[in-house]
Enzyme design. Sequence first.
Site, short mmCIF file in Angstrom:
data_model
loop_
_atom_site.label_atom_id
_atom_site.label_comp_id
_atom_site.label_asym_id
_atom_site.label_seq_id
_atom_site.Cartn_x
_atom_site.Cartn_y
_atom_site.Cartn_z
N HIS A 82 0.81 -1.22 0.00
CA HIS A 82 0.00 0.00 0.00
C HIS A 82 0.84 1.27 0.00
CE1 HIS A 82 0.27 0.20 4.51
NE2 HIS A 82 0.16 1.48 4.26
N ASP A 219 4.57 5.11 9.39
CA ASP A 219 5.44 3.97 9.73
C ASP A 219 5.23 2.81 8.76
OD1 ASP A 219 6.69 5.08 12.01
OD2 ASP A 219 4.95 4.59 13.24
N SER A 220 4.16 2.87 8.00
CA SER A 220 3.82 1.77 7.08
C SER A 220 5.01 1.36 6.23
CB SER A 220 2.71 2.21 6.13
OG SER A 220 1.48 1.95 6.73
N1 ARG Z 1 -1.42 2.54 7.28
C1 ARG Z 1 -0.47 3.28 8.04
C2 ARG Z 1 0.57 3.87 7.11
O1 ARG Z 1 0.33 3.91 5.91
C3 ARG Z 1 0.10 2.46 9.14
C4 ARG Z 1 -0.88 2.26 10.21
C5 ARG Z 1 -0.41 1.40 11.30
N2 ARG Z 1 -1.38 1.48 12.33
C6 ARG Z 1 -1.26 0.95 13.52
N3 ARG Z 1 -2.19 1.15 14.39
N4 ARG Z 1 -0.21 0.20 13.83
O2 ARG Z 1 1.54 4.48 7.52
#
Ligand code: ARG
Length: 265
Positions: A82, A219-220
């Site tokens: 993503h 962080d993703s």
């Molecule tokens: N989707 C988020 C990103 O694109 C990461 C989310 C992680 N969430 C969590 N609760 N650990 O950076």
Amino acid sequence: MSSTLRRTWSVVGVLATAVLSLATTASAQGAAPSQEKAPPIVGGQPAPIAEHPWVVYLTDGSGNQFCGGTIARPDKIVTAAHCVTGDAPKIAEVVAGRENKQSQDGTVAKVSNVWVHPKYQGADTGADVAVVTLDRKLQEKPLALASGQDASLYSPGTPTQVYGWGATQEGGEPSDTLRKADVQVFGDQDCTKAYQQYKPDAMVCAGVPQGGMDSCQGDSGGPLVAGDKLIGIVSTGNGCARPGYPGIYTRVGAYFNDLQPQLGS
Ligand code: ARG
């Protein structure tokens, strides 16, 4: 004000000043920021990049960091699908060896190829994994990937660390410097309770039961590490660090065989 009262107040004042200056010294030295409002990643601590040389970040065309990644081979970065598909910014560069985004440290590489897992449709359905090939070989040490043999690293309660430059709290600003949080693997039942979409053969979740420690937006794509191996990739979650809602990570061990050909082995 009576003189006793005044004396009491001045004692309080002196004490408060002492406490404040202690707190300032502690945070200046990077000690546990117990009273600071924004402990980046969420609830984490600073992570010297020298100790975690395989953590990298991805930047968009304007040089802004938007995701993390892990060096799996000198010229191969494992990240989240993503981060490199759909609405994600177009990845311009990968930055290695730079703890502070404001510095010029480390190496900046351009991207020569992006592979997205063919089964990827969205973070909620699994296969949230991609491999970015760089235009050069990095000097930084790669991290081994967990394989199908590493079931023990996925057992509930396994201590893990997650790394990134992402938001310091839900809805908050990203961090300039690399941070890490200590979280533990949650059992499949607990994950399913929190998330209907949880798929045990494609995902693993990690957090702390009381909340307060988690990865977050930005962080993703970054690493979840246990036993010196990459066991997870920051993928999704309900908010950040909410009690009862661990982070959802791509289960690297489940994709080890799909990844090998992409890593040139
Ligand atoms: N989707 C988020 C990103 O694109 C990461 C989310 C992680 N969430 C969590 N609760 N650990 O950076």
